[in-house]
Scaffold this active site. Structure first.
Site, PDB file in Angstrom:
ATOM      1  N   GLU A   1       9.504  17.099  14.387  1.00  0.00           N
ATOM      2  CA  GLU A   1       9.897  16.944  12.988  1.00  0.00           C
ATOM      3  C   GLU A   1       9.017  17.840  12.118  1.00  0.00           C
ATOM      4  O   GLU A   1       7.799  17.682  12.083  1.00  0.00           O
ATOM      5  CB  GLU A   1       9.746  15.486  12.541  1.00  0.00           C
ATOM      6  CG  GLU A   1      10.200  15.266  11.113  1.00  0.00           C
ATOM      7  CD  GLU A   1      10.118  13.810  10.696  1.00  0.00           C
ATOM      8  OE1 GLU A   1      11.074  13.322  10.086  1.00  0.00           O
ATOM      9  OE2 GLU A   1       9.098  13.167  10.996  1.00  0.00           O
TER      10      GLU A   1
ATOM     11  N   LYS B   1       0.854  -1.185   0.000  1.00  0.00           N
ATOM     12  CA  LYS B   1       0.000   0.000   0.000  1.00  0.00           C
ATOM     13  C   LYS B   1       0.890   1.235   0.000  1.00  0.00           C
ATOM     14  O   LYS B   1       1.480   1.599   1.014  1.00  0.00           O
ATOM     15  CB  LYS B   1      -0.924   0.054   1.222  1.00  0.00           C
ATOM     16  CG  LYS B   1      -2.089   1.032   1.006  1.00  0.00           C
ATOM     17  CD  LYS B   1      -2.642   1.584   2.282  1.00  0.00           C
ATOM     18  CE  LYS B   1      -2.031   2.903   2.680  1.00  0.00           C
ATOM     19  NZ  LYS B   1      -2.198   4.002   1.687  1.00  0.00           N
TER      20      LYS B   1
ATOM     21  N   GLU C   1      10.043   2.639  10.481  1.00  0.00           N
ATOM     22  CA  GLU C   1      10.920   3.803  10.410  1.00  0.00           C
ATOM     23  C   GLU C   1      10.014   5.027  10.460  1.00  0.00           C
ATOM     24  O   GLU C   1       9.128   5.185   9.620  1.00  0.00           O
ATOM     25  CB  GLU C   1      11.748   3.787   9.128  1.00  0.00           C
ATOM     26  CG  GLU C   1      12.742   2.643   9.037  1.00  0.00           C
ATOM     27  CD  GLU C   1      13.807   2.676  10.124  1.00  0.00           C
ATOM     28  OE1 GLU C   1      14.111   3.787  10.619  1.00  0.00           O
ATOM     29  OE2 GLU C   1      14.309   1.609  10.490  1.00  0.00           O
TER      30      GLU C   1
ATOM     31  N   CYS D   1      13.587  12.014   5.966  1.00  0.00           N
ATOM     32  CA  CYS D   1      13.710  11.626   7.371  1.00  0.00           C
ATOM     33  C   CYS D   1      15.135  11.821   7.873  1.00  0.00           C
ATOM     34  O   CYS D   1      15.377  11.827   9.082  1.00  0.00           O
ATOM     35  CB  CYS D   1      13.269  10.184   7.561  1.00  0.00           C
ATOM     36  SG  CYS D   1      14.219   8.978   6.628  1.00  0.00           S
TER      37      CYS D   1
END
Length: 483
Positions: A381, A173, A248, A282
Site C-alpha cells: 500500500e 485518540k 481496518e 484505504c
C-alpha cells in the site's frame, strides 16, 4: 502565539504535559494551532471516569440517547462548510471533499440516532417445559477509538456514533497530524446531554498514550483504523486482556477495465479512485487491471486526464488534488516512485515534487505503465497519488490478478456484461465490490470492511456495527404457574 487547544479529560478540558503544532500542508506558513498532548495519568483518570459514566449512560432512556446523537449529527451537517474548510486546511484534501466528509459524518450520527430506537431483541421457547428465552444486546463497556488522519472526522464518527448508540463510553485518540478536526468534533459532542466523562478526547503520541490505551484492562473494546503493522501491534497488546478488537488496515485495491467497458467512464472512475484525496484513501484504486484489447486507448486517455488534473492549495477554487499530508508522507511517496522505476515500470507522467506559490507538500499524480502484479508497487500500500496499469489478456486473468494480493478491501469492474459483472461480484475476494463505480466511496447504512490484511473483527457501519459495540446476553426465565 496561537491559543493551545485542550484535551477533554474525564469530562473537563485540560492542558497536557506538552504541546504539538499543526501546520497547513498547503501552506506551511499557516499555523493551524497548538494542541495539548495528554499525560499517562490523564489517560488513567479518563478511563476511570469513563467506567462510571458508561453505567449512567446505559440507563438513559432511548429517546434521550436518540436526541443526543441527532443533535450532534445536525450540527455537523449545519456546519459542514465551516468545519470542512478546517479539515481541508489541516489535512490537504480539496475543499469540496472536506465539506462532503463533515456532512457525511453528520449522517452517521443521525443514522445511529434512529438506531437507538431499533434495538430489538429476540425470544424463543426453551426445549424445557415452562421456560422462556430472551436474547438481547447490551453495551460492551468502555470503547477505545483510534482513528486515522486521512478521514479525521468521518472515520471517527462512524466509530463514535454506534459506540454511543449502543450505550458505551468512548475514549478517543485521534491521529496527531489532524488534531483541529478532532477538537471541533469533541466540542460538539461534549456540550450534549451526556454524563461527565462519557466521551473523552485524549490527544498524544501512539508510542505513549496509544500504547497505554490498548494495553489497559479498563478498556473493553478497541476500534482501530490505520496501518497493518500498528494493527498487529494493537491486537498483540489487546489479547493480553482478551479485549475485543475491530481493525481496518491496509489495502491494494484493483479496478478491472474490460474490453467492453465504456472507456470514458472507466478513465473517470480510475482518475477519481486513484487521485481523490491525493490517493490517501484505504479504498483508492492503486491497481488498474486493463484488458489488452482496450489497453492502449485507455492508457492514452488516462495519462491525458492525469496530466490535466489541477494540483493546488486545498482551499483554492478549482483545485482537484491537494498536497499530501506531511513531509514524511511525501518522502515515502517519492521513494515509491524510485522503487517502481528500479523494478522496471515506466512512469508515464507525474510522480514528482511540485514547486508552488506556497511552500507545501505537493506532488504531481503519477501513472506507472508496463507493470506486473509481482512488483512491490503492486503488492504494498503506497497511500500516494500513484497508480499502476497492469495489462491482462482476458476476464479470467483480470479476476486472478485482482485476487492476487494479501489485502481484500475493495475491488471494482468496468463492463457492460451482466455475466461478467455478476461473476465478478461473486468471486472477487474483497469485502466491498463495485460495478461501473469507483472503488472509493461507500454508503453509511451498510457494512464496510475487507478480508486478509485489510480487516480484522466485525464489520463497521450499518446494523453490522452492533456486532462489535454490543455483547449478547441470553436469559432463561421460568415464571411458574399462575395462581
Amino acid at each position: 502565539m496561537s491559543e493551545t487547544k485542550l484535551n477533554l479529560i474525564a469530562g473537563n478540558w485540560a492542558a497536557g504535559e506538552s504541546e504539538t503544532e499543526n501546520r497547513n500542508p498547503s501552506d506551511l506558513s499557516d499555523l493551524v494551532g497548538m494542541f495539548a498532548q495528554a499525560s499517562t495519568q490523564q489517560l488513567q483518570d479518563t478511563l476511570d471516569q469513563a467506567q462510571v459514566a458508561q453505567v449512567e449512560w446505559a440507563a438513559y432512556g432511548l429517546e434521550r440517547k436518540q436526541s443526543v446523537l441527532m443533535n450532534i449529527g445536525n450540527e455537523l451537517m449545519a456546519r459542514s462548510e465551516e468545519l470542512g474548510a478546517l479539515l481541508s486546511r489541516e489535512e490537504g484534501k480539496p475543499l469540496a471533499e472536506g465539506k462532503g466528509e463533515v456532512y457525511r459524518a453528520g449522517q452517521f450520527f443521525t443514522y445511529y440516532a434512529a438506531e437507538c430506537l431499533r434495538q430489538l431483541g429476540e425470544n424463543a421457547d426453551s426445549v424445557r417445559a415452562g421456560v422462556e428465552i430472551d436474547v438481547r444486546r447490551e453495551a460492551v463497556g468502555v470503547v477505545a477509538i483510534i482513528s486515522p488522519w486521512n478521514f479525521p472526522t468521518a472515520t471517527a464518527s462512524w466509530k463514535i456514533a454506534p459506540a454511543l448508540c449502543y450505550g458505551n463510553a468512548v475514549v478517543w485518540k485521534p491521529a496527531n497530524i489532524t488534531p483541529a478536526s478532532a477538537v471541533a468534533l469533541a466540542e460538539i459532542i461534549a456540550k450534549q446531554d451526556i454524563p461527565k466523562g462519557l466521551f473523552s478526547l485524549v490527544m498524544g503520541s501512539g508510542r505513549s498514550i496509544g500504547q497505554q490505551l490498548v494495553e489497559s484492562p479498563k478498556v473493553n473494546a478497541i476500534s482501530f483504523t490505520g496501518s497493518v503493522p500498528v494493527g498487529k501491534g494493537i491486537a498483540t497488546a489487546a489479547i493480553q486482556n482478551l479485549t475485543k478488537v475491530q481493525m481496518e488496515m491496509g489495502s491494494k485495491n484493483a479496478l478491472a477495465v474490460m474490453d467492453d467497458a465504456d472507456l470514458d467512464l472507466a478513465v473517470s472512475l480510475a482518475l477519481g479512485g486513484a487521485f481523490g484525496g491525493t490517493g490517501q484513501k484505504c479504498t483508492a484504486s492503486s491497481r488498474l487491471v486493463v484488458h489488452h484489447a482496450v489497453h492502449d486507448s485507455f492508457v492514452e486517455k488516462l495519462v491525458a486526464g492525469t496530466k490535466a488534473m489541477k494540483v493546488g492549495h486545498a482551499l483554492k477554487a478549482g483545485t482537484q488534488m491537494g498536497p499530501v499530508v506531511s513531509q514524511q508522507q511525501l518522502d515515502e511517496n517519492l521513494a515509491y516512485v524510485d522503487l517502481g522505476l528500479s523494478e522496471g515500470a515506466e512512469l508515464a507522467c507525474g510522480g514528482t515534487r511540485l514547486e508552488m506559490p506556497h511552500e507545501g507538500f505537493y506532488m504531481s499524480p503519477g501513472v506507472f505503465l508496463n507493470t506486473t502484479n509481482d512488483m512491490r508497487i503492486n503488492r504494498e500500500e503506497m497511500f500516494a497519488p500513484l497508480t499502476s496499469v497492469i495489462k491482462v489478456g482476458s476476464y479470467d486473468e483480470a479476476l486472478s490478478v485482482v485476487n492476487d494480493t494479501k489485502f481484500g478491501l475493495t475491488s471494482g469492474i468496468v463492463t457492460q456484461s451482466l455475466a461478467r459483472s455478476t461473476h465478478f461480484r461473486r468471486h472477487a475476494r474483497t469485502g466491498v465490490v463495485t460495478v461501473n463505480l469507483p472503488t472509493a466511496g461507500t454508503d453509511y447504512h451498510v457494512p464496510f470492511g475487507g478480508r486478509g490484511d485489510s480487516s480484522y473483527g466485525p464489520r463497521e457501519q450499518g446494523k453490522s456495527a452492533a456486532e462489535f459495540y454490543t455483547t449478547v446476553k441470553t436469559a432463561y426465565i421460568s415464571a411458574g404457574t399462575p395462581s
